[in-house]
Design a protein around this motif. Structure first.
Motif, PDB file in Angstrom:
ATOM      1  N   CYS A  88       0.833  -1.208   0.000  1.00 20.56           N
ATOM      2  CA  CYS A  88       0.000   0.000   0.000  1.00 20.56           C
ATOM      3  C   CYS A  88       0.866   1.256   0.000  1.00 20.56           C
ATOM      4  N   ALA A  89       1.934   1.238   0.762  1.00 21.00           N
ATOM      5  CA  ALA A  89       2.831   2.392   0.801  1.00 21.00           C
ATOM      6  C   ALA A  89       3.435   2.650  -0.577  1.00 21.00           C
ATOM      7  N   ARG A  91       2.081   2.062  -3.389  1.00 20.93           N
ATOM      8  CA  ARG A  91       1.032   2.597  -4.261  1.00 20.93           C
ATOM      9  C   ARG A  91       0.446   3.894  -3.714  1.00 20.93           C
ATOM     10  N   ASP A  92       0.879   4.309  -2.523  1.00 25.72           N
ATOM     11  CA  ASP A  92       0.396   5.512  -1.854  1.00 25.72           C
ATOM     12  C   ASP A  92      -1.113   5.482  -1.668  1.00 25.72           C
ATOM     13  N   ILE A  93      -1.619   4.366  -1.120  1.00 25.49           N
ATOM     14  CA  ILE A  93      -3.043   4.220  -0.823  1.00 25.49           C
ATOM     15  C   ILE A  93      -3.201   3.862   0.659  1.00 25.49           C
ATOM     16  N   GLY A 140       3.620   4.265   4.994  1.00 25.15           N
ATOM     17  CA  GLY A 140       2.551   4.726   4.118  1.00 25.15           C
ATOM     18  C   GLY A 140       1.412   5.384   4.867  1.00 25.15           C
ATOM     19  N   ARG A 141       0.277   5.544   4.187  1.00 29.09           N
ATOM     20  CA  ARG A 141      -0.948   6.027   4.823  1.00 29.09           C
ATOM     21  C   ARG A 141      -1.571   4.835   5.540  1.00 29.09           C
ATOM     22  N   PRO A 203      -3.774  12.202   4.604  1.00 28.50           N
ATOM     23  CA  PRO A 203      -2.812  11.180   5.043  1.00 28.50           C
ATOM     24  C   PRO A 203      -2.140  11.510   6.366  1.00 28.50           C
ATOM     25  N   SER A 206      -2.803   9.523   9.624  1.00 26.94           N
ATOM     26  CA  SER A 206      -2.314   8.157   9.837  1.00 26.94           C
ATOM     27  C   SER A 206      -1.921   7.970  11.302  1.00 26.94           C
TER      28      SER A 206
END
Length: 288
Positions: A88-89, A91-93, A140-141, A203, A206
């Motif tokens: 996920c990090a 892909r920045d999701i 990541g988020r 974000p 988080s």
């Protein structure tokens, strides 16, 4: 928002699937599609589905069995979420993962805040704590959502056990010195979706959060409430945890401070008595 959910038939995953609609498209992966004992497969599934957010509603939750199956619990509860969070990090999701009050020692009577030091007392709590650390370190988020005493009309849980035993027996002995907040799986599912949506645009929110039902209660008092709501005549006698030994130690204090969750996402603690009413209606334990 397209949300990819790890888990399919569990309590929260079932409720997440029920939220599939125009606003949120839910794709829930069963074990055959994404076996959490193979973290690489989990990461590959994220890349293949290309979702807008990922929710991990799958875990090794057999608390007692984990004591003799630590290796599998570690892979499912720590290594797999780590792989998901890293994917996920990249892909920045947003990645939302459900955790547990078992990461704490269970001592005292003050509600645990997200910043309190963790001190798991068994394999289950330790592996979930390791998963939390890996998610944070992925960079990541993310949101780790710790919850407690999950109940629903699906799967195995305290409400369904009490309904079964209460119909079979005139009285039960129930632990009264463990205190926490029963939490409806449906409410957890809705919270996960709201958090994921928020993290898409914010974000900076988080972090690790808590979410549990209110008011805090004991297992014994929760059982009494279930019997009253379902109109089952079954007496409950309080006993201490020492009278009901288990392989894994249960926390006496499962109270969770959920104020940060409300401040960040506008999600307040749900009233478990309302959740119980909905669960009983689904199970057709409704009053005339």
């Amino acid at each position: 928002m397209k949300a990819l959910v790890f888990g399919h038939s569990g309590q929260v995953a079932t409720e997440l699937r029920a939220l599939d609609g125009d606003d949120v498209q839910i794709t829930a992966l069963a074990r055959a599609e994404a076996d959490l004992t193979d973290p690489a497969i989990c990461a590959a599934a994220i890349n293949a589905h290309a979702p807008n957010a990922v929710i991990n509603a799958a875990a090794y939750t057999a608390v007692d069995k984990a004591e003799s199956d630590a290796e599998t619990a570690q892979v499912i509860n720590a290594d797999a979420p780590a792989a998901m969070a890293q994917a996920c990090a990249a892909r920045d999701i947003p990645f939302v993962s459900i955790s547990t009050d078992y990461v704490f020692s269970g001592a005292g009577d003050t509600p645990w805040s997200p910043a309190d030091p963790t001190d798991p007392q068994g394999v289950y709590g330790r592996t979930k704590r390791d998963g939390e650390i890996a998610i944070v370190n992925a960079g990541g988020r993310y949101a780790v959502l710790r919850t407690s005493w999950v109940v629903s009309a699906h799967g195995n849980n305290f409400v369904k056990t009490m309904l079964r035993l209460g119909a079979e027996r005139e009285s039960l002995t129930i632990v009264a010195d463990q205190i926490g907040g029963p939490t409806g799986a449906a409410e957890i599912a809705r919270a996960c979706i709201k958090i994921a949506k928020t993290l898409v645009s914010e974000p900076e929110k988080s972090g690790i959060y808590h979410f549990s039902g209110a008011p805090d209660t004991s297992w014994a008092d929760f059982a009494r409430a279930i019997f009253v709501a379902a109109e089952i005549a079954c007496d409950v006698t309080d006993i201490p945890s020492d009278d009901y030994p288990t392989l894994a130690k249960r926390p006496l204090n499962s109270r969770l401070d959920c104020t940060a969750t409300e401040a960040a996402f506008g999600i307040s603690r749900p009233d478990w008595r309302v959740s119980l009413t909905h669960i009983l209606a689904q199970l057709d334990f409704t009053k005339d």
